[in-house]
Scaffold this active site. Sequence first.
Site, PDB file in Angstrom:
ATOM      1  NE  ARG A 104      38.062  24.575  29.630  1.00  0.00           N
ATOM      2  CZ  ARG A 104      37.321  25.053  29.989  1.00  0.00           C
ATOM      3  NH1 ARG A 104      37.730  25.311  31.274  1.00  0.00           N
ATOM      4  NH2 ARG A 104      36.624  25.750  29.815  1.00  0.00           N
ATOM      5  CG  HIS A 131      36.823  29.925  26.049  1.00  0.00           C
ATOM      6  ND1 HIS A 131      36.429  29.005  25.526  1.00  0.00           N
ATOM      7  CD2 HIS A 131      36.504  30.538  27.961  1.00  0.00           C
ATOM      8  CE1 HIS A 131      35.274  28.699  26.888  1.00  0.00           C
ATOM      9  NE2 HIS A 131      35.665  29.861  27.876  1.00  0.00           N
ATOM     10  CD  GLN A 134      32.151  32.564  28.550  1.00  0.00           C
ATOM     11  OE1 GLN A 134      32.846  31.523  29.140  1.00  0.00           O
ATOM     12  NE2 GLN A 134      31.099  33.322  28.231  1.00  0.00           N
ATOM     13  CG  ASP A 224      39.294  36.013  30.880  1.00  0.00           C
ATOM     14  OD1 ASP A 224      39.358  35.626  31.923  1.00  0.00           O
ATOM     15  OD2 ASP A 224      40.379  35.271  30.324  1.00  0.00           O
ATOM     16  CB  CYS A 264      34.691  33.954  30.019  1.00  0.00           C
ATOM     17  SG  CYS A 264      36.435  34.266  30.788  1.00  0.00           S
ATOM     18  NE  ARG A 292      30.212  28.799  27.594  1.00  0.00           N
ATOM     19  CZ  ARG A 292      31.306  28.051  27.920  1.00  0.00           C
ATOM     20  NH1 ARG A 292      32.072  28.790  28.386  1.00  0.00           N
ATOM     21  NH2 ARG A 292      32.428  27.296  27.398  1.00  0.00           N
TER      22      ARG A 292
HETATM   23  N1  NVA Z   1      41.907  33.171  30.111  1.00  0.00           N
HETATM   24  C1  NVA Z   1      41.031  31.887  31.001  1.00  0.00           C
HETATM   25  C2  NVA Z   1      40.022  32.008  30.658  1.00  0.00           C
HETATM   26  C3  NVA Z   1      38.577  31.025  30.953  1.00  0.00           C
HETATM   27  C4  NVA Z   1      37.652  30.254  30.927  1.00  0.00           C
HETATM   28  C5  NVA Z   1      42.129  30.868  31.212  1.00  0.00           C
HETATM   29  O1  NVA Z   1      42.405  29.942  29.737  1.00  0.00           O
HETATM   30  O2  NVA Z   1      42.195  30.415  31.839  1.00  0.00           O
HETATM   31  N1   CP Z   2      34.008  30.304  31.066  1.00  0.00           N
HETATM   32  C1   CP Z   2      34.626  28.905  31.424  1.00  0.00           C
HETATM   33  O1   CP Z   2      35.170  28.203  30.013  1.00  0.00           O
HETATM   34  O2   CP Z   2      34.923  28.589  32.450  1.00  0.00           O
HETATM   35  P1   CP Z   2      35.248  27.362  33.505  1.00  0.00           P
HETATM   36  O3   CP Z   2      36.376  26.919  32.980  1.00  0.00           O
HETATM   37  O4   CP Z   2      34.391  26.665  34.376  1.00  0.00           O
HETATM   38  O5   CP Z   2      33.978  25.774  31.693  1.00  0.00           O
END
Ligand code: NVA
Ligand code: CP
Length: 307
Positions: A104, A131, A134, A224, A264, A292
């Site tokens: 990530r 993502h 997800q 989101d 998500c 997941r």
């Molecule tokens: N769009 C959000 C998704 C978190 C799982 C982010 O990137 O923070």
């Molecule tokens: N949805 C998701 O990726 O959650 P986290 O940021 O908690 O991993």
Amino acid sequence: MPKHYITFRDLSADEYFHVFSRAKKLKAERLRGLYLRPHLGGRSVGLIFSKPSTRTRVSFNCAVSELGGTPLAMNVSETQFTRGEPISHSARVFSRYLSALVIRTYHESELRGLAEYATIPIVNALTNEQHPCQVLTDVFTFVEALDGKPLERQRVCWIGDGHNMANTWIEAAAVFGFALTLACPEGYDPDPVILRNAQNDNPGIKLTRSPAEAAAGAGAVNTDVFASMDQTGETEKRLVDFKGFQVDSGIMAKAAPGAIFMHCLPAHPGEEVTDEVLESPASVIFDQAENRLHAQKALLEYLIPPL
Ligand code: NVA
Ligand code: CP
């Protein structure tokens, strides 16, 4: 050549349906108490997080353990990764120890740099652009809810920021052929290249400024947070700019009968979605979170060849 999973388009619809059927089987087995599937046979999978994570971190840790492997979670600041070690070196070093690297980070280019030199699969656990783990899970969750109805005849709606999640849903619509209408405020559109490429393959992908129009007749309503992890400095401005883009019971009432609400997570109740919708029977947010684990077990099984 290892098979990487960096964007949603890295797998075909047939490959996804294979992964979904494995995920369904692994989920049913786990419900019966059969947790361990020794596919990894003691091999290790690296997990690197340059941003916070609850679901991705825990589900990948459990997935690797339940596949008979060792998860090796690393905070990027504890590695030489951030101290200028060339990515081409890191990729080859990790490849000597691990069977896959789940990462990530901020930019997809970092994953591409690793993938160029790695001899193990590189898996995108979220970037600013996408993502895919997800949305893989979300489409699996939608298929579960459809209970045999054809996915390609569905219409999905996206309300809110045209960021990583929206970009990945656009690619999913291109891969599976379902209709997708996105309602994003002006200035917060999805990536134009991702959108154009996907629309070439699926003209049923549309962009509007009206959440009500996007929701009309949709089988799944998605949203989101207004400010993602890479946009925290913009929180106050976004609260103003996203006025009118909250998913509430009025929006859900415009969707198709039996429509599901998806997020998500993490969510900010009262901002992008009301608590009422999050807690309503239409909400599948905790199924998404659980799935997941099952979907990523099936994905790792598919990407990492058996011993
Ligand atoms: N769009 C959000 C998704 C978190 C799982 C982010 O990137 O923070
Ligand atoms: N949805 C998701 O990726 O959650 P986290 O940021 O908690 O991993």
